[in-house]
Scaffold this motif. Structure first.
Motif, PDB file in Angstrom:
ATOM      1  N   GLU A  34       9.395 -63.402 -62.907  1.00 41.28           N
ATOM      2  CA  GLU A  34       9.909 -62.680 -61.741  1.00 41.28           C
ATOM      3  C   GLU A  34       9.010 -61.496 -61.394  1.00 41.28           C
ATOM      4  O   GLU A  34       8.678 -61.255 -60.222  1.00 41.28           O
ATOM      5  CB  GLU A  34      11.328 -62.193 -61.998  1.00 41.28           C
ATOM      6  CG  GLU A  34      11.952 -61.486 -60.802  1.00 41.28           C
ATOM      7  CD  GLU A  34      13.370 -61.026 -61.083  1.00 41.28           C
ATOM      8  OE1 GLU A  34      13.925 -61.438 -62.122  1.00 41.28           O
ATOM      9  OE2 GLU A  34      13.912 -60.263 -60.263  1.00 41.28           O
ATOM     10  N   ALA A  35       8.581 -60.768 -62.432  1.00 42.92           N
ATOM     11  CA  ALA A  35       7.691 -59.625 -62.207  1.00 42.92           C
ATOM     12  C   ALA A  35       6.349 -60.086 -61.642  1.00 42.92           C
ATOM     13  O   ALA A  35       5.783 -59.443 -60.748  1.00 42.92           O
ATOM     14  CB  ALA A  35       7.488 -58.859 -63.508  1.00 42.92           C
ATOM     15  N   ALA A  36       5.839 -61.219 -62.154  1.00 46.13           N
ATOM     16  CA  ALA A  36       4.562 -61.755 -61.680  1.00 46.13           C
ATOM     17  C   ALA A  36       4.638 -62.128 -60.209  1.00 46.13           C
ATOM     18  O   ALA A  36       3.706 -61.880 -59.434  1.00 46.13           O
ATOM     19  CB  ALA A  36       4.155 -62.969 -62.515  1.00 46.13           C
ATOM     20  N   GLU A  37       5.776 -62.717 -59.793  1.00 45.74           N
ATOM     21  CA  GLU A  37       5.950 -63.075 -58.383  1.00 45.74           C
ATOM     22  C   GLU A  37       5.984 -61.830 -57.506  1.00 45.74           C
ATOM     23  O   GLU A  37       5.427 -61.818 -56.401  1.00 45.74           O
ATOM     24  CB  GLU A  37       7.239 -63.880 -58.201  1.00 45.74           C
ATOM     25  CG  GLU A  37       7.168 -65.316 -58.719  1.00 45.74           C
ATOM     26  CD  GLU A  37       6.065 -66.106 -58.048  1.00 45.74           C
ATOM     27  OE1 GLU A  37       5.277 -66.762 -58.768  1.00 45.74           O
ATOM     28  OE2 GLU A  37       5.956 -66.040 -56.800  1.00 45.74           O
ATOM     29  N   ASN A  38       6.628 -60.782 -57.993  1.00 45.53           N
ATOM     30  CA  ASN A  38       6.664 -59.524 -57.242  1.00 45.53           C
ATOM     31  C   ASN A  38       5.270 -58.937 -57.080  1.00 45.53           C
ATOM     32  O   ASN A  38       4.907 -58.432 -56.011  1.00 45.53           O
ATOM     33  CB  ASN A  38       7.583 -58.519 -57.928  1.00 45.53           C
ATOM     34  CG  ASN A  38       9.042 -58.909 -57.840  1.00 45.53           C
ATOM     35  OD1 ASN A  38       9.433 -59.665 -56.946  1.00 45.53           O
ATOM     36  ND2 ASN A  38       9.851 -58.413 -58.764  1.00 45.53           N
ATOM     37  N   ILE A  39       4.479 -59.013 -58.133  1.00 45.17           N
ATOM     38  CA  ILE A  39       3.106 -58.470 -58.075  1.00 45.17           C
ATOM     39  C   ILE A  39       2.247 -59.305 -57.134  1.00 45.17           C
ATOM     40  O   ILE A  39       1.446 -58.772 -56.357  1.00 45.17           O
ATOM     41  CB  ILE A  39       2.492 -58.428 -59.484  1.00 45.17           C
ATOM     42  CG1 ILE A  39       3.245 -57.421 -60.357  1.00 45.17           C
ATOM     43  CG2 ILE A  39       1.004 -58.064 -59.424  1.00 45.17           C
ATOM     44  CD1 ILE A  39       2.852 -57.444 -61.820  1.00 45.17           C
TER      45      ILE A  39
END
Length: 380
Positions: free
Chosen positions: A221-226
């Protein structure tokens, strides 16, 4: 065969209505040409051209004055003064205005000194193709004779401008600044940006999850946000060179706590009635002269009413766009919402054809650049 009377109804458009529709379709340049042609054809018409003046300085003064108005009177203000401005008229080729122009426009009216504005302009000129500022602070210190603290403060102000992430020294700092602007609750993203960009680039998500002691789903999820951030804040801006000139019909100015909608009526002349012909109409006993002048005066009144209607619909549509697409004006192109001309017509309680005519050929200026009105109606 025989003679038969039949009653029927047919819908038609009067000359007045047709002219109103034509004027509604005109952009600022076309309306200017129409007024000039009208003044040649109709002797009763006088047009008042915009007087030459200090373009940029005059606009800056007015924006500063606008910023100082009390909240009750400043929400939506339409300029009656007719002034021009290099920031509002100079548009880069097909890619829009330059990044420097977009940055400097955001600093107008904020009370910065001439020295600070000069430092801001220097920083904007030194940005690389991605929108990063990679030069040492010593360059600013030596060029302007200021302290390192003052130079750092000016650079920090520039880093807070839109597009988010601009003026950062590196990709990591740019992404971190963009994530910070999205508010709290992104600690994991910030940790990955600061310490695990190499692993993220290689898609080593399990490694990141293990080191940070979080679940793989949280890292995903964090990777998608980045990945949703912009690694090149300068993307989409022009790089200078040959400019074409567009007179935007509406300008939306972003202040710290609000937006202002300015209808740029200063870009076209004003229509007046020649007083000599008006007096002639009152005193003449010649029926042919009176009929002729009456017809010409009626034409002027119809044109003035059509221009007022155009301005009213245009301002209403700009307000509608701002309300619906506010995220775009805050965060840029990624935040544009699906919207249709039909929805705008329903919102403004007018016929869909009126909105279509208003959208046609019109341009809107904002801190992100100059856009055709049609840009804000991407459909579904």
């Amino acid at each position: 065969m025989g003679i038969q009377l039949e009653q029927s109804q047919k819908q038609g458009l009067s000359h007045k209505m047709l002219q109103s529709v034509e004027i509604l379709q005109m952009n600022a340049q076309e309306l200017t040409e129409f007024m000039k042609e009208l003044s040649l054809e109709n002797p009763v018409v006088e047009i008042e051209e915009a007087a030459p003046e200090d373009k940029a300085g005059e606009r800056i003064q007015k924006l500063e004055w606008l910023a100082s108005l009390d909240e009750q009177n400043r929400t939506y203000y339409q300029y009656d003064k007719r002034d021009t401005d290099d920031y509002l008229n100079n548009v880069g080729e097909d890619r829009g205005e330059s990044l420097k122009d977009a940055l400097m426009l955001q600093l107008i009216g904020k009370g910065y000194s001439d020295l600070e504005m000069a430092v801001f302009a220097y920083i904007a000129d030194a940005l690389d193709a991605s929108g990063y500022y990679t030069e040492p602070l010593d360059d600013i210190v030596s060029r302007f004779g200021i302290t390192e603290e003052k130079a750092a403060a000016c650079l920090a102000i520039m880093k807070g401008l839109e597009p988010a992430g601009v003026c950062a020294a590196s990709l990591q700092e740019s992404l971190a600044n963009q994530m910070a602007k999205q508010g709290d609750g992104h600690g994991l993203e910030q940790e990955i940006i600061s310490n695990y960009m190499e692993q993220l680039g290689k898609n080593q998500l399990p490694t990141i999850a293990e080191k940070l002691k979080v679940s793989i789903e949280q890292v995903k999820e964090a990777a998608e946000n980045i990945k949703g951030l912009n690694p090149r804040p300068a993307q989409g801006f022009g790089r200078g060179g040959i400019l074409r000139y567009v007179d935007p019909d509406v300008t939306i100015v972003k202040f710290q706590d609000r937006f202002e909608i300015l209808q740029n009526s200063y870009t076209y002349p004003m229509i007046h009635v020649n007083q000599e012909y008006l007096q002639m109409l009152k005193t003449s006993n010649d029926k042919e002269v009176k009929d002729y002048l009456t017809g010409k005066l009626r034409q002027v009144e119809q044109v003035q009413q059509a221009i007022e209607k155009r301005g009213s619909i245009l301002l209403g549509l700009a307000k509608c766009i701002l309300e619906v697409q506010e995220a775009f004006f805050l965060y840029g192109q990624k935040s544009i919402r699906p919207y249709t001309v039909k929805q705008a017509a329903e919102r403004l309680s007018v016929h869909e054809s009126a909105i279509s005519c208003t959208v046609k050929g019109k341009y809107l200026q904002c801190s992100w650049g100059v856009y055709p009105f049609s840009y804000f109606f991407p459909g579904s």
